[in-house]
Motif scaffolding. Structure first.
Motif, PDB file in Angstrom:
ATOM      1  N   ILE A 187      14.903  99.542  21.217  1.00 38.91           N
ATOM      2  CA  ILE A 187      13.460  99.570  20.931  1.00 38.91           C
ATOM      3  C   ILE A 187      13.120  99.142  19.510  1.00 38.91           C
ATOM      4  O   ILE A 187      11.995  98.754  19.226  1.00 38.91           O
ATOM      5  N   LYS A 188      14.126  99.198  18.603  1.00 44.82           N
ATOM      6  CA  LYS A 188      13.780  98.914  17.213  1.00 44.82           C
ATOM      7  C   LYS A 188      15.040  98.538  16.453  1.00 44.82           C
ATOM      8  O   LYS A 188      16.109  99.090  16.704  1.00 44.82           O
ATOM      9  N   VAL A 189      14.902  97.585  15.527  1.00 45.79           N
ATOM     10  CA  VAL A 189      16.004  97.268  14.617  1.00 45.79           C
ATOM     11  C   VAL A 189      15.402  97.275  13.219  1.00 45.79           C
ATOM     12  O   VAL A 189      14.423  96.580  12.966  1.00 45.79           O
ATOM     13  N   GLU A 190      15.953  98.108  12.347  1.00 46.95           N
ATOM     14  CA  GLU A 190      15.377  98.165  10.997  1.00 46.95           C
ATOM     15  C   GLU A 190      16.494  98.133   9.955  1.00 46.95           C
ATOM     16  O   GLU A 190      17.649  98.400  10.271  1.00 46.95           O
ATOM     17  N   MET A 191      16.120  97.760   8.726  1.00 44.13           N
ATOM     18  CA  MET A 191      17.102  97.750   7.640  1.00 44.13           C
ATOM     19  C   MET A 191      16.956  99.041   6.844  1.00 44.13           C
ATOM     20  O   MET A 191      15.871  99.368   6.398  1.00 44.13           O
ATOM     21  N   ARG A 192      18.061  99.787   6.731  1.00 46.36           N
ATOM     22  CA  ARG A 192      18.058 100.984   5.883  1.00 46.36           C
ATOM     23  C   ARG A 192      19.149 100.805   4.838  1.00 46.36           C
ATOM     24  O   ARG A 192      20.311 100.587   5.206  1.00 46.36           O
ATOM     25  N   ASN A 193      18.777 100.874   3.572  1.00 52.49           N
ATOM     26  CA  ASN A 193      19.740 100.650   2.484  1.00 52.49           C
ATOM     27  C   ASN A 193      20.529  99.366   2.702  1.00 52.49           C
ATOM     28  O   ASN A 193      21.751  99.347   2.586  1.00 52.49           O
ATOM     29  N   ASN A 194      19.804  98.337   3.113  1.00 52.05           N
ATOM     30  CA  ASN A 194      20.420  97.019   3.317  1.00 52.05           C
ATOM     31  C   ASN A 194      21.421  96.980   4.478  1.00 52.05           C
ATOM     32  O   ASN A 194      22.258  96.095   4.570  1.00 52.05           O
ATOM     33  N   ASN A 195      21.350  97.984   5.367  1.00 53.03           N
ATOM     34  CA  ASN A 195      22.205  97.988   6.558  1.00 53.03           C
ATOM     35  C   ASN A 195      21.324  97.956   7.803  1.00 53.03           C
ATOM     36  O   ASN A 195      20.343  98.697   7.886  1.00 53.03           O
ATOM     37  N   PRO A 196      21.672  97.118   8.795  1.00 56.63           N
ATOM     38  CA  PRO A 196      20.855  97.104  10.016  1.00 56.63           C
ATOM     39  C   PRO A 196      21.110  98.361  10.853  1.00 56.63           C
ATOM     40  O   PRO A 196      22.260  98.751  11.044  1.00 56.63           O
ATOM     41  N   VAL A 197      20.027  98.996  11.277  1.00 56.00           N
ATOM     42  CA  VAL A 197      20.140 100.185  12.135  1.00 56.00           C
ATOM     43  C   VAL A 197      19.474  99.853  13.469  1.00 56.00           C
ATOM     44  O   VAL A 197      18.307  99.487  13.510  1.00 56.00           O
ATOM     45  N   ILE A 198      20.267  99.964  14.540  1.00 57.77           N
ATOM     46  CA  ILE A 198      19.767  99.585  15.872  1.00 57.77           C
ATOM     47  C   ILE A 198      19.444 100.870  16.629  1.00 57.77           C
ATOM     48  O   ILE A 198      20.328 101.721  16.837  1.00 57.77           O
ATOM     49  N   ILE A 199      18.173 101.010  17.021  1.00 55.99           N
ATOM     50  CA  ILE A 199      17.731 102.265  17.638  1.00 55.99           C
ATOM     51  C   ILE A 199      17.471 102.058  19.132  1.00 55.99           C
ATOM     52  O   ILE A 199      16.786 101.124  19.540  1.00 55.99           O
ATOM     53  N   LEU A 200      18.032 102.974  19.918  1.00 53.74           N
ATOM     54  CA  LEU A 200      17.917 102.893  21.381  1.00 53.74           C
ATOM     55  C   LEU A 200      16.979 103.986  21.890  1.00 53.74           C
ATOM     56  O   LEU A 200      16.682 104.950  21.187  1.00 53.74           O
ATOM     57  N   SER A 201      16.546 103.827  23.143  1.00 47.45           N
ATOM     58  CA  SER A 201      15.691 104.849  23.752  1.00 47.45           C
ATOM     59  C   SER A 201      15.945 104.927  25.249  1.00 47.45           C
ATOM     60  O   SER A 201      16.190 103.917  25.906  1.00 47.45           O
ATOM     61  N   ARG A 202      15.881 106.153  25.759  1.00 44.78           N
ATOM     62  CA  ARG A 202      15.916 106.356  27.220  1.00 44.78           C
ATOM     63  C   ARG A 202      14.574 106.911  27.704  1.00 44.78           C
ATOM     64  O   ARG A 202      14.359 107.067  28.891  1.00 44.78           O
ATOM     65  N   THR A 203      13.688 107.229  26.735  1.00 46.84           N
ATOM     66  CA  THR A 203      12.402 107.812  27.125  1.00 46.84           C
ATOM     67  C   THR A 203      11.294 106.764  27.161  1.00 46.84           C
ATOM     68  O   THR A 203      10.205 107.019  27.657  1.00 46.84           O
ATOM     69  N   SER A 204      11.558 105.586  26.658  1.00 49.26           N
ATOM     70  CA  SER A 204      10.532 104.541  26.595  1.00 49.26           C
ATOM     71  C   SER A 204      10.174 104.040  27.998  1.00 49.26           C
ATOM     72  O   SER A 204      11.052 103.899  28.855  1.00 49.26           O
ATOM     73  N   PRO A 205       8.881 103.744  28.234  1.00 48.48           N
ATOM     74  CA  PRO A 205       8.490 103.156  29.529  1.00 48.48           C
ATOM     75  C   PRO A 205       9.242 101.841  29.792  1.00 48.48           C
ATOM     76  O   PRO A 205       9.494 101.489  30.943  1.00 48.48           O
ATOM     77  N   VAL A 206       9.620 101.144  28.719  1.00 41.89           N
ATOM     78  CA  VAL A 206      10.340  99.870  28.883  1.00 41.89           C
ATOM     79  C   VAL A 206      11.685 100.108  29.578  1.00 41.89           C
ATOM     80  O   VAL A 206      12.138  99.284  30.377  1.00 41.89           O
ATOM     81  N   PHE A 207      12.327 101.256  29.285  1.00 48.05           N
ATOM     82  CA  PHE A 207      13.612 101.560  29.922  1.00 48.05           C
ATOM     83  C   PHE A 207      13.420 101.659  31.433  1.00 48.05           C
ATOM     84  O   PHE A 207      14.172 101.080  32.212  1.00 48.05           O
ATOM     85  N   LEU A 208      12.357 102.370  31.828  1.00 46.82           N
ATOM     86  CA  LEU A 208      12.072 102.524  33.261  1.00 46.82           C
ATOM     87  C   LEU A 208      11.745 101.164  33.887  1.00 46.82           C
ATOM     88  O   LEU A 208      12.179 100.841  34.993  1.00 46.82           O
ATOM     89  N   GLU A 209      11.006 100.361  33.151  1.00 46.42           N
ATOM     90  CA  GLU A 209      10.651  99.022  33.663  1.00 46.42           C
ATOM     91  C   GLU A 209      11.913  98.186  33.910  1.00 46.42           C
ATOM     92  O   GLU A 209      12.050  97.530  34.944  1.00 46.42           O
TER      93      GLU A 209
END
Length: 413
Positions: A187-209
């Motif tokens: 659902i999201k990819v962001e940079m934290r302290n110059n490191n990419p952090v890849i965030i997942l979700s199982r609650t998002s409507p997109v997951f169900l879709e």
């Protein structure tokens, strides 16, 4: 010995998963060139040849032959005498190309190269990972649970990249052990302290879709469209679907024979209750379908306020509202209308009467018999008479009659 080290470094980098060959060669070449600039002040007259497969490299320097005693820049010029040590046929004005032994630059240069290389590769890896997963937002990935903390879980994808599944993106019923396989949507990819952090979700409507796309070929092929999904993860979801081919029943296709298609989705979501609804532009009908499983009697729509008053039989009201107000809340989110639920209006209730026998848990049997003896066998037939009438015509005390009237009145309030 140092050269061997460099070759080791090469083979380490050769293993890197997210970097293509062309980029790899460019980075290696850049690293060599930056060291050459440090040593010679310029890299313009050098050719760097990198051989990734063998894990080795060559550096060639081009210098112009000048008469003895006229060498101004030893990096770009070579005296005739020196040149003829390479080949006695050299003449002034010609170009001498000789291989540079990186060793001779000393330990310091090799260390600088390694650090430079490691730094560049690391940055490159981060960029590649960031770009790769930014393109995959909205896709389902499968990974292995590597570590579980209180607020999130660390998951490794099939290439060993680290993905994060935060607690709030997990379904309430989710419970995983280290080593288990997990499916979730990026659902999201962001940079934290110059490191990419890849965030997942199982609650998002997109997951169900996405799960519907996997299970229902007609959705994947675009014959059926998911118009909207609303979810209370792990509890209930409502999915509005529409078909562009009138021969296809979108709800039937999504549910499958005896629920075969939806069953896999429900299992993945820990028995989340999924209502699949046929989408329509008819607001009344859409609200009616959204309130499933309750049966709606009538609906009044206030378009300006985006509000709807829904009237139902008394026994349908709790179904429409659902446990903890969940059903009506999801129906509101799905339709975009604020929904208020009412029991059927009083005029209609006026027509309904209730037999006195229905009150046997509140009114004693002998009192009911006493009222029946004077022809009053329903609540309304009793309420039509005054207290004086009832006292005269029965053997009941006035106080008892008032109690009975209060109980019967309460039924119609």
């Amino acid at each position: 010995m140092e050269n061997i080290n460099l070759i080791d470094t090469f083979s380490e980098f050769k293993e890197l998963k997210n970097i293509d060959r062309a980029t790899m060669v460019r980075v290696l070449e850049d690293s060599f060139r930056s060291v050459l600039v440090k040593i010679f002040g310029s890299d313009e007259n050098f050719d760097v040849i990198v051989n990734i497969d063998k894990g080795d490299f060559e550096i060639w320097r081009n210098r112009e032959v000048v008469p003895d005693g006229e060498v101004e820049d030893p990096n770009t010029q070579i005296s005739l005498t020196e040149a003829r040590k390479f080949d006695p046929d050299y003449e002034v004005g010609e170009e001498v190309v000789d291989e540079v032994d990186f060793h001779k630059f000393g330990r310091r240069a090799i260390l600088t190269l390694r650090q430079n290389l490691a730094g560049q590769i690391m940055e490159l890896e981060k960029d590649q990972l960031y770009n790769k997963y930014t393109e995959r937002i909205g896709e389902v990935v499968t990974g292995e649970v590597y570590q579980i903390w209180k607020r999130e879980m660390l998951i490794l994808d099939d290439e060993g990249n680290e993905l994060i599944l935060p607690r709030e993106e997990q379904i309430p019923g989710d419970f995983f052990h280290k080593g288990e396989t997990v499916r979730a949507v990026v659902i999201k990819v962001e940079m934290r302290n110059n490191n990419p952090v890849i965030i997942l979700s199982r609650t998002s409507p997109v997951f169900l879709e996405r799960l519907f796309e996997f299970e229902v070929p007609e959705i994947y092929d675009g014959l059926i469209t998911i118009k909207k999904i609303v979810r209370a993860p792990g509890e209930r979801a409502k999915v509005a679907v529409e078909s562009y081919d009138e021969r296809i029943d979108p709800v039937g296709a999504c549910v499958g024979m005896k629920g075969s298609r939806i069953h896999g989705i429900v299992r993945e979501l820990h028995n989340e209750n999924i209502d699949v609804i046929n989408y329509t532009t008819n607001t009344q009908l859409f609200i009616q379908r959204a309130l499933n499983p309750a049966k709606v009697s009538s609906i009044k729509i206030f378009e300006d306020e985006k509000r709807a008053d829904v009237y139902l039989q008394p026994e349908e009201v709790s179904l429409a509202i659902g446990k903890g107000g969940l059903n009506i809340r999801l129906a509101s989110q799905l339709t975009g209308y604020e929904i208020d639920v009412y029991r059927e209006t009083e005029e209609e209730e006026e027509e309904e009467d209730v037999s006195l026998d229905e009150f046997s848990d509140e009114i004693e049997g002998w009192i009911i018999d006493e009222l029946k003896a004077i022809g009053c066998d329903t609540a309304k037939s009793v309420l039509e008479l005054t207290v004086e009438d009832l006292t005269k015509r029965t053997d009941l005390e006035e106080e008892t009659i008032r109690d009975v009237i209060n109980i019967l009145k309460a039924e119609f309030e």
